[in-house]
Design a protein around this motif. Structure first.
Motif, PDB file in Angstrom:
ATOM      1  N   ARG A 212     -34.891   4.443 -37.512  1.00  0.00           N
ATOM      2  CA  ARG A 212     -33.858   5.345 -38.026  1.00  0.00           C
ATOM      3  C   ARG A 212     -33.049   4.664 -39.118  1.00  0.00           C
ATOM      4  N   ASP A 213     -32.737   5.446 -40.141  1.00  0.00           N
ATOM      5  CA  ASP A 213     -31.923   4.974 -41.254  1.00  0.00           C
ATOM      6  C   ASP A 213     -30.744   5.931 -41.392  1.00  0.00           C
ATOM      7  N   ALA A 214     -29.538   5.454 -41.164  1.00  0.00           N
ATOM      8  CA  ALA A 214     -28.338   6.309 -41.193  1.00  0.00           C
ATOM      9  C   ALA A 214     -28.503   7.500 -40.254  1.00  0.00           C
ATOM     10  N   ASP A 215     -29.034   7.205 -39.053  1.00  0.00           N
ATOM     11  CA  ASP A 215     -29.233   8.203 -37.993  1.00  0.00           C
ATOM     12  C   ASP A 215     -30.295   9.249 -38.327  1.00  0.00           C
ATOM     13  N   VAL A 216     -31.042   9.035 -39.408  1.00  0.00           N
ATOM     14  CA  VAL A 216     -32.160   9.919 -39.746  1.00  0.00           C
ATOM     15  C   VAL A 216     -33.457   9.227 -39.335  1.00  0.00           C
ATOM     16  N   VAL A 217     -34.290   9.920 -38.562  1.00  0.00           N
ATOM     17  CA  VAL A 217     -35.572   9.345 -38.143  1.00  0.00           C
ATOM     18  C   VAL A 217     -36.504   9.305 -39.348  1.00  0.00           C
ATOM     19  N   THR A 218     -36.867   8.102 -39.768  1.00  0.00           N
ATOM     20  CA  THR A 218     -37.739   7.945 -40.938  1.00  0.00           C
ATOM     21  C   THR A 218     -39.165   7.574 -40.566  1.00  0.00           C
ATOM     22  N   GLY A 219     -39.379   7.081 -39.338  1.00  0.00           N
ATOM     23  CA  GLY A 219     -40.730   6.692 -38.977  1.00  0.00           C
ATOM     24  C   GLY A 219     -40.870   6.411 -37.490  1.00  0.00           C
ATOM     25  N   VAL A 220     -42.115   6.446 -37.039  1.00  0.00           N
ATOM     26  CA  VAL A 220     -42.446   6.041 -35.667  1.00  0.00           C
ATOM     27  C   VAL A 220     -43.671   5.142 -35.727  1.00  0.00           C
ATOM     28  N   LEU A 221     -43.705   4.180 -34.825  1.00  0.00           N
ATOM     29  CA  LEU A 221     -44.828   3.243 -34.745  1.00  0.00           C
ATOM     30  C   LEU A 221     -45.311   3.184 -33.312  1.00  0.00           C
TER      31      LEU A 221
END
Length: 396
Positions: free
Chosen positions: A360-369
């Protein structure tokens, strides 16, 4: 928009073949020509560093389609003929042999070229791994060598190190980053990868750059590090990334900047499109230019471009995705994993060797691994989609 009568695809790659197949699925009835600089019919690249290099697959198993399937596409393949120039105004491509090919629409799919170290081309035993012939040459050296140094700690370098170690070689990985794939997956997962490689016998000499190669009588004998250490080697693989293969386009007038720059429809000029590793296009969700080097993008972008050629005015807005197999670990990544992202475990447990991490970047989900949890990782992908901004809206 009227569909063109002739399409020329420059690059007999996965992206190039996927463009052809997508056009035929969309009922394109015109003529298609595929120009490729290698003598081989289109093949898949991900197996080169794993199944082909290990010997688990015969080389022909990497072919993307059987000959009868290629024939059914009703396409002219011109192989072993490198493109050397493009005139976008007339949509004409010149080859190294001096031939000229013209079409109503041209799709650029020449991919990337492996970066090299100064002087490596003059030495025996030093390899890159980009093509099928590269993989076969490297495998031949691994079968007679005992000490391999992999220069590069990214995805390709880590895969090669894992494959060579399973073949029984003494393997050392070196590179400027602190851990394998640190730039791609961040500190937490790269530390786990470092532990994995170390446990399997790969020696890590990371956090320092390479300053040169040692040799005797034209054969590589070692890799010199910035720290002063020399890593002895019978075989060296240089896996320090790749650069878009745009040299043949330098006089075309197209905008070239870390790839062929395109609009959101992957259009570089009127009637000229780019797909795959070569394309750097405007992603309307992310609000900027993006270029992806992965197998999934090659297929998805090709389908999008085929749609545009056939008159479907839709932007290409994928959620980036790549995977890597190292030893018995399968890692899958959806979205973008920024270096400063906050990471939390949302499924499984790293201690058990199976987990999903959310970035998460600034509470925005940007990726999953995902680490050995492919199904759960795919399910978590929706969290990225749900937080994407509207097209043309820049991310805060």
């Amino acid at each position: 928009m009227t569909a063109p009568e002739q399409v020329l695809v420059v690059g007999a790659s996965a992206a190039g073949l996927s463009t052809v197949e997508a056009l035929r699925r969309k009922d394109f009835q015109g003529t298609i020509t595929v120009l490729g600089d290698e003598p081989h019919a289109p093949y898949d690249r991900p197996p080169l560093s794993k199944q082909v290099l290990s010997g688990a697959w015969e080389p022909d198993r990497a072919a993307l389609r059987k000959q009868e399937m290629l024939a059914a596409l009703d396409v002219e393949f011109v192989l072993g003929a490198a493109a050397t120039a493009l005139d976008p105004a007339t949509r004409t491509v010149r080859t190294a042999a001096g031939h000229e090919l013209r079409a109503d629409a041209v799709v650029l799919a020449t991919g990337v070229r492996a970066r090299t170290l100064p002087g490596q081309d003059d030495l025996t035993g030093v390899h890159v791994l980009r093509t099928l012939d590269d993989a076969l040459a490297l495998r031949a050296d691994l079968l007679i060598g005992s000490r391999l140094v992999v220069v590069g700690e990214g995805v390709l370098g880590a895969e090669i190190a894992a494959t060579a170690r399973t073949l029984g070689l003494d393997v050392t990985m070196t590179g400027p980053q602190p851990a394998p794939m640190a730039l791609q997956v961040g500190a937490m997962v790269s530390k786990l990868l470092a532990d994995l490689h170390t446990e399997r016998g790969v020696r890590l000499r990371l956090g320092t750059g390479v300053v040169g190669l040692d040799s005797v009588d034209g054969r590589v004998t070692g890799v010199r590090l910035g720290s002063g250490e020399v890593l002895p080697a019978d075989v060296v693989v240089v896996a320090i990334g790749a650069a878009p293969a745009t040299g043949w386009l330098k006089d075309s007038g197209l905008q070239l900047d870390n790839g062929v720059v395109c609009d959101s429809r992957c259009r570089a000029a009127e009637g000229i499109y780019a797909v795959g590793d070569l394309a750097r296009w405007h992603h309307e969700h992310f609000g900027g230019l993006i270029r992806l080097e992965n197998r999934t993008n090659a297929t998805e972008q090709a389908a999008a471009v085929a749609g545009v050629i056939m008159g479907q005015d839709q932007p290409y807005v994928p959620v980036p995705y790549f995977w890597t197999d190292q030893f018995d670990v399968k890692i899958q990544v959806h979205g973008r994993l920024s270096a400063g992202a906050d990471v939390d475990i949302v499924d499984g447990d790293p201690a058990t060797g199976r987990f999903v991490a959310r970035y998460r970047d600034a509470d925005v989900v940007t990726g999953v691994l995902g680490w050995n949890m492919p199904k759960q990782t795919r399910q978590r992908r929706q969290e990225i989609v749900d937080t994407l901004p509207s097209p043309a809206t820049p991310r805060p």
